[in-house]
Design a protein around this motif. Structure first.
Motif, PDB file in Angstrom:
ATOM      1  N   THR A  30      31.326  35.894  55.752  1.00 38.65           N
ATOM      2  CA  THR A  30      31.250  34.495  55.286  1.00 38.65           C
ATOM      3  C   THR A  30      32.387  33.667  55.872  1.00 38.65           C
ATOM      4  O   THR A  30      32.163  32.823  56.733  1.00 38.65           O
ATOM      5  CB  THR A  30      31.302  34.440  53.745  1.00 38.65           C
ATOM      6  OG1 THR A  30      32.519  35.035  53.291  1.00 38.65           O
ATOM      7  CG2 THR A  30      30.097  35.134  53.128  1.00 38.65           C
ATOM      8  N   VAL A  31      33.590  33.896  55.368  1.00 37.89           N
ATOM      9  CA  VAL A  31      34.795  33.206  55.852  1.00 37.89           C
ATOM     10  C   VAL A  31      35.927  34.235  55.806  1.00 37.89           C
ATOM     11  O   VAL A  31      35.746  35.329  55.273  1.00 37.89           O
ATOM     12  CB  VAL A  31      35.162  31.986  54.954  1.00 37.89           C
ATOM     13  CG1 VAL A  31      34.018  30.984  54.902  1.00 37.89           C
ATOM     14  CG2 VAL A  31      35.562  32.417  53.530  1.00 37.89           C
ATOM     15  N   TYR A  32      37.095  33.902  56.361  1.00 36.94           N
ATOM     16  CA  TYR A  32      38.245  34.813  56.264  1.00 36.94           C
ATOM     17  C   TYR A  32      38.827  34.774  54.850  1.00 36.94           C
ATOM     18  O   TYR A  32      38.879  33.718  54.215  1.00 36.94           O
ATOM     19  CB  TYR A  32      39.335  34.424  57.276  1.00 36.94           C
ATOM     20  CG  TYR A  32      39.115  35.041  58.638  1.00 36.94           C
ATOM     21  CD1 TYR A  32      38.069  34.607  59.453  1.00 36.94           C
ATOM     22  CD2 TYR A  32      39.933  36.071  59.103  1.00 36.94           C
ATOM     23  CE1 TYR A  32      37.848  35.194  60.692  1.00 36.94           C
ATOM     24  CE2 TYR A  32      39.722  36.655  60.348  1.00 36.94           C
ATOM     25  CZ  TYR A  32      38.676  36.221  61.136  1.00 36.94           C
ATOM     26  OH  TYR A  32      38.470  36.811  62.359  1.00 36.94           O
ATOM     27  N   GLY A  33      39.255  35.950  54.373  1.00 36.10           N
ATOM     28  CA  GLY A  33      39.880  36.051  53.062  1.00 36.10           C
ATOM     29  C   GLY A  33      41.368  36.341  53.198  1.00 36.10           C
ATOM     30  O   GLY A  33      41.814  36.904  54.200  1.00 36.10           O
ATOM     31  N   LEU A  59      40.431  35.054  41.224  1.00 36.42           N
ATOM     32  CA  LEU A  59      40.158  35.556  42.578  1.00 36.42           C
ATOM     33  C   LEU A  59      39.009  36.549  42.567  1.00 36.42           C
ATOM     34  O   LEU A  59      38.701  37.154  41.538  1.00 36.42           O
ATOM     35  CB  LEU A  59      41.426  36.242  43.111  1.00 36.42           C
ATOM     36  CG  LEU A  59      42.677  35.372  43.110  1.00 36.42           C
ATOM     37  CD1 LEU A  59      43.886  36.193  43.522  1.00 36.42           C
ATOM     38  CD2 LEU A  59      42.492  34.172  44.035  1.00 36.42           C
ATOM     39  N   THR A  93      28.674  37.529  45.364  1.00 35.78           N
ATOM     40  CA  THR A  93      29.758  37.881  44.432  1.00 35.78           C
ATOM     41  C   THR A  93      29.186  37.937  43.031  1.00 35.78           C
ATOM     42  O   THR A  93      28.444  37.034  42.627  1.00 35.78           O
ATOM     43  CB  THR A  93      30.878  36.815  44.523  1.00 35.78           C
ATOM     44  OG1 THR A  93      31.465  36.891  45.819  1.00 35.78           O
ATOM     45  CG2 THR A  93      31.953  37.036  43.466  1.00 35.78           C
ATOM     46  N   ALA A 115      35.310  38.661  39.157  1.00 36.35           N
ATOM     47  CA  ALA A 115      34.336  38.545  40.244  1.00 36.35           C
ATOM     48  C   ALA A 115      34.525  39.696  41.228  1.00 36.35           C
ATOM     49  O   ALA A 115      35.662  40.047  41.567  1.00 36.35           O
ATOM     50  CB  ALA A 115      34.541  37.208  40.950  1.00 36.35           C
ATOM     51  N   GLU A 176      31.108  30.320  52.077  1.00 34.07           N
ATOM     52  CA  GLU A 176      31.469  31.396  51.168  1.00 34.07           C
ATOM     53  C   GLU A 176      30.254  31.967  50.442  1.00 34.07           C
ATOM     54  O   GLU A 176      29.216  31.316  50.311  1.00 34.07           O
ATOM     55  CB  GLU A 176      32.492  30.917  50.135  1.00 34.07           C
ATOM     56  CG  GLU A 176      33.760  30.311  50.713  1.00 34.07           C
ATOM     57  CD  GLU A 176      33.595  28.848  51.026  1.00 34.07           C
ATOM     58  OE1 GLU A 176      32.455  28.365  51.116  1.00 34.07           O
ATOM     59  OE2 GLU A 176      34.634  28.178  51.191  1.00 34.07           O
ATOM     60  N   LYS A 224      31.508  26.052  35.725  1.00 33.36           N
ATOM     61  CA  LYS A 224      31.869  27.337  35.123  1.00 33.36           C
ATOM     62  C   LYS A 224      32.794  28.146  36.019  1.00 33.36           C
ATOM     63  O   LYS A 224      33.595  28.912  35.534  1.00 33.36           O
ATOM     64  CB  LYS A 224      30.603  28.155  34.802  1.00 33.36           C
ATOM     65  CG  LYS A 224      29.958  27.724  33.509  1.00 33.36           C
ATOM     66  CD  LYS A 224      28.956  28.758  33.030  1.00 33.36           C
ATOM     67  CE  LYS A 224      29.654  29.973  32.413  1.00 33.36           C
ATOM     68  NZ  LYS A 224      28.674  31.004  32.050  1.00 33.36           N
ATOM     69  N   PRO A 226      35.954  28.139  37.869  1.00 36.06           N
ATOM     70  CA  PRO A 226      37.085  27.217  37.869  1.00 36.06           C
ATOM     71  C   PRO A 226      37.323  26.575  39.232  1.00 36.06           C
ATOM     72  O   PRO A 226      37.662  25.390  39.315  1.00 36.06           O
ATOM     73  CB  PRO A 226      38.253  28.108  37.453  1.00 36.06           C
ATOM     74  CG  PRO A 226      37.618  29.190  36.632  1.00 36.06           C
ATOM     75  CD  PRO A 226      36.280  29.436  37.255  1.00 36.06           C
ATOM     76  N   MET A 228      35.397  25.518  41.415  1.00 37.62           N
ATOM     77  CA  MET A 228      34.454  24.491  41.854  1.00 37.62           C
ATOM     78  C   MET A 228      34.850  23.094  41.388  1.00 37.62           C
ATOM     79  O   MET A 228      34.245  22.113  41.766  1.00 37.62           O
ATOM     80  CB  MET A 228      33.037  24.825  41.363  1.00 37.62           C
ATOM     81  CG  MET A 228      32.496  26.148  41.902  1.00 37.62           C
ATOM     82  SD  MET A 228      32.240  26.134  43.684  1.00 37.62           S
ATOM     83  CE  MET A 228      30.678  25.244  43.754  1.00 37.62           C
TER      84      MET A 228
HETATM   85  O1  TXA Z   1      32.758  34.498  50.682  1.00 33.16           O
HETATM   86  C1  TXA Z   1      33.648  34.515  49.831  1.00 33.16           C
HETATM   87  O2  TXA Z   1      33.406  34.626  48.608  1.00 33.16           O
HETATM   88  C2  TXA Z   1      35.101  34.431  50.309  1.00 33.16           C
HETATM   89  C3  TXA Z   1      35.371  35.669  51.160  1.00 33.16           C
HETATM   90  C4  TXA Z   1      36.793  35.710  51.687  1.00 33.16           C
HETATM   91  O3  TXA Z   1      35.049  36.816  50.446  1.00 33.16           O
HETATM   92  N1  TXA Z   1      36.027  34.314  49.224  1.00 33.16           N
HETATM   93  C5  TXA Z   1      36.120  33.182  48.474  1.00 33.16           C
HETATM   94  O4  TXA Z   1      37.078  33.223  47.460  1.00 33.16           O
HETATM   95  O5  TXA Z   1      35.441  32.184  48.663  1.00 33.16           O
HETATM   96  P1  TXA Z   1      37.598  31.930  46.701  1.00 33.16           P
HETATM   97  O6  TXA Z   1      38.724  32.422  45.872  1.00 33.16           O
HETATM   98  O7  TXA Z   1      37.897  30.861  47.690  1.00 33.16           O
HETATM   99  O8  TXA Z   1      36.429  31.525  45.747  1.00 33.16           O
HETATM  100  C6  TXA Z   1      36.121  32.292  44.577  1.00 33.16           C
HETATM  101  C7  TXA Z   1      35.315  31.478  43.598  1.00 33.16           C
HETATM  102  C8  TXA Z   1      36.139  30.367  42.965  1.00 33.16           C
HETATM  103  O9  TXA Z   1      35.329  29.207  42.823  1.00 33.16           O
HETATM  104  C9  TXA Z   1      36.508  30.966  41.614  1.00 33.16           C
HETATM  105  O10 TXA Z   1      36.768  29.975  40.632  1.00 33.16           O
HETATM  106  C10 TXA Z   1      35.260  31.768  41.283  1.00 33.16           C
HETATM  107  O11 TXA Z   1      34.877  32.331  42.521  1.00 33.16           O
HETATM  108  N2  TXA Z   1      35.554  32.855  40.325  1.00 33.16           N
HETATM  109  C11 TXA Z   1      36.327  33.958  40.510  1.00 33.16           C
HETATM  110  N3  TXA Z   1      36.379  34.716  39.394  1.00 33.16           N
HETATM  111  C12 TXA Z   1      35.614  34.097  38.474  1.00 33.16           C
HETATM  112  C13 TXA Z   1      35.269  34.369  37.110  1.00 33.16           C
HETATM  113  N4  TXA Z   1      35.733  35.443  36.479  1.00 33.16           N
HETATM  114  N5  TXA Z   1      34.464  33.479  36.475  1.00 33.16           N
HETATM  115  C14 TXA Z   1      33.979  32.385  37.114  1.00 33.16           C
HETATM  116  N6  TXA Z   1      34.275  32.067  38.401  1.00 33.16           N
HETATM  117  C15 TXA Z   1      35.082  32.902  39.058  1.00 33.16           C
END
Ligand code: TXA
Ligand code: MG
Length: 343
Positions: A30-33, A59, A93, A115, A176, A224, A226, A228
């Motif tokens: 998807t994208v770099y993490g 995360l 995810t 997640a 993502e 829901k 956070p 977003m």
């Molecule tokens: O494609 C992807 O998902 C990329 C690659 C690197 O794996 N990662 C990514 O992570 O986009 P991040 O942290 O940019 O986005 C994670 C999203 C955020 O909107 C966060 O709020 C949501 O997932 N999230 C994480 N844990 C959550 C939880 N327990 N409940 C609700 N939302 C959650």
């Protein structure tokens, strides 16, 4: 700190850095993490710090095998197992209720859920396996900026602040992962963030209805997920969306106002407006897949264009399949603004 570039022959070295609490960015489909051990709270704290990420934004825990999730979640539902079987490794995810205290609270933002995702990238699956622990992996950009789809983007945002970057080339999907909330085992699954795995695909596999989080359909709702709720994916230059039939009017309007315009679009639109614009980032073809793959790279490239642009105009797509994920990111970058005739 000097940021090292690792290639696929140096995965063991990168994994050793992670195991000791260092930060290494990794490629996914998807994208770099931005990787750090999900079990080391100090390392995770660094992730928030270098990204400038609000601490209430949890995360994603990245695993190399579906079985790794069992350490954190009791009794995976049949639905969860079916989705993992079908779509992992891949851009989906899943959010589950976790066993109390099975993850540091800094990973979950203090929530009782977390997640999980198994990325579809051989180098990163090897990296997670060799680090011998799951890795957190938010997109490896400065918070608020477009997500990185190449090692160069990560370098631009984070060099000097992290130990290393594992270079796996440009990412295949470009937006993502789909985030699906399964934390209420008896409830309906809810998409919190659209991605390459579309609602229809999930419904086909589950043979049940899947909902879209309300805020994704109506403005003014508190999301829901956070993450977003924050302003996102925004370059410094103003972005405006243009419906297919509005391109001639949009270009005329920009010219009348003496705006230096950059365009993000597929070849058909790009060819039609080429003479009147200062810069173009052309998607590989006219498909929504190509647009999703090129969106963040295009926003970054035009934002840094030497032409010093006043305005970026971007092509729109029907909100179905990957087009829904593309439009979700583009709307945020454009602050929901469309070009409208008689502006
Ligand atoms: O494609 C992807 O998902 C990329 C690659 C690197 O794996 N990662 C990514 O992570 O986009 P991040 O942290 O940019 O986005 C994670 C999203 C955020 O909107 C966060 O709020 C949501 O997932 N999230 C994480 N844990 C959550 C939880 N327990 N409940 C609700 N939302 C959650
Ligand atoms: Mg992100």
């Amino acid at each position: 700190m000097e940021t090292k570039l690792f290639d696929q022959d140096h995965i063991a070295e990168a994994a050793a850095v992670l195991a000791k609490g260092g930060l290494v960015a990794f490629p996914t489909e998807t994208v770099y993490g931005l990787g750090a051990s999900a079990l080391l709270p100090d390392a995770v704290a660094q992730v928030y710090q270098v990204k400038g990420r609000p601490s209430d934004n949890p995360l994603i825990v990245h695993v190399a095998a579906a079985e790794q999730v069992a350490a954190f979640v009791d009794n995976l539902s049949p639905m969860a197992k079916q989705l993992m079987d079908t779509f992992w490794p891949g851009p989906l995810t899943l959010i589950f209720k976790i066993k109390p205290d099975s993850l540091p609270s800094i990973v979950t933002g203090g929530l009782t859920t977390a997640a999980f995702r198994m990325p579809d990238h051989p180098q990163t699956l090897a990296l997670i396996s060799q680090a011998q622990q799951p890795l957190v992996g938010p997109s490896a950009n400065t918070s608020g900026k477009p997500s990185p789809t190449s090692a160069a983007h990560v370098w631009h945002d984070l060099h000097g602040k992290i130990a290393g970057i594992l270079d796996g080339g440009a990412t295949r999907i470009g937006v993502e992962s789909t985030v699906l909330d399964l934390s209420d085992p008896s409830g309906t699954p809810i998409i919190l963030r659209p991605g390459a795995i579309a609602k229809e695909q999930l419904e086909t596999v589950l043979e049940t209805e899947v909902l879209l989080d309300k805020h994704l359909v109506s403005a003014g709702e508190v999301p829901k997920a956070p993450g977003m709720k924050y302003k996102h994916y925004a370059p410094n230059t103003k972005v405006m969306m243009v419906h297919d039939t509005d391109w001639p009017a949009a270009i005329n309007w920009a010219q009348a106002n003496h705006f230096k315009v950059g365009v993000l679009a597929g070849p058909t639109i790009a060819e039609a407006v080429r003479k009147e614009t200062a810069a173009i980032y052309q998607y590989f073809d006219d498909s929504p897949e190509a647009a999703a793959r090129g969106l963040f790279a295009g926003l970054r490239a035009l934002d840094e264009s030497t032409a010093a642009l006043d305005l970026l105009l971007a092509a729109t797509f029907t909100e179905a399949g990957i087009g829904a994920a593309y439009m979700n990111r583009l709307k945020k970058a454009a602050n929901h603004e469309y070009f409208q005739e008689n502006k």
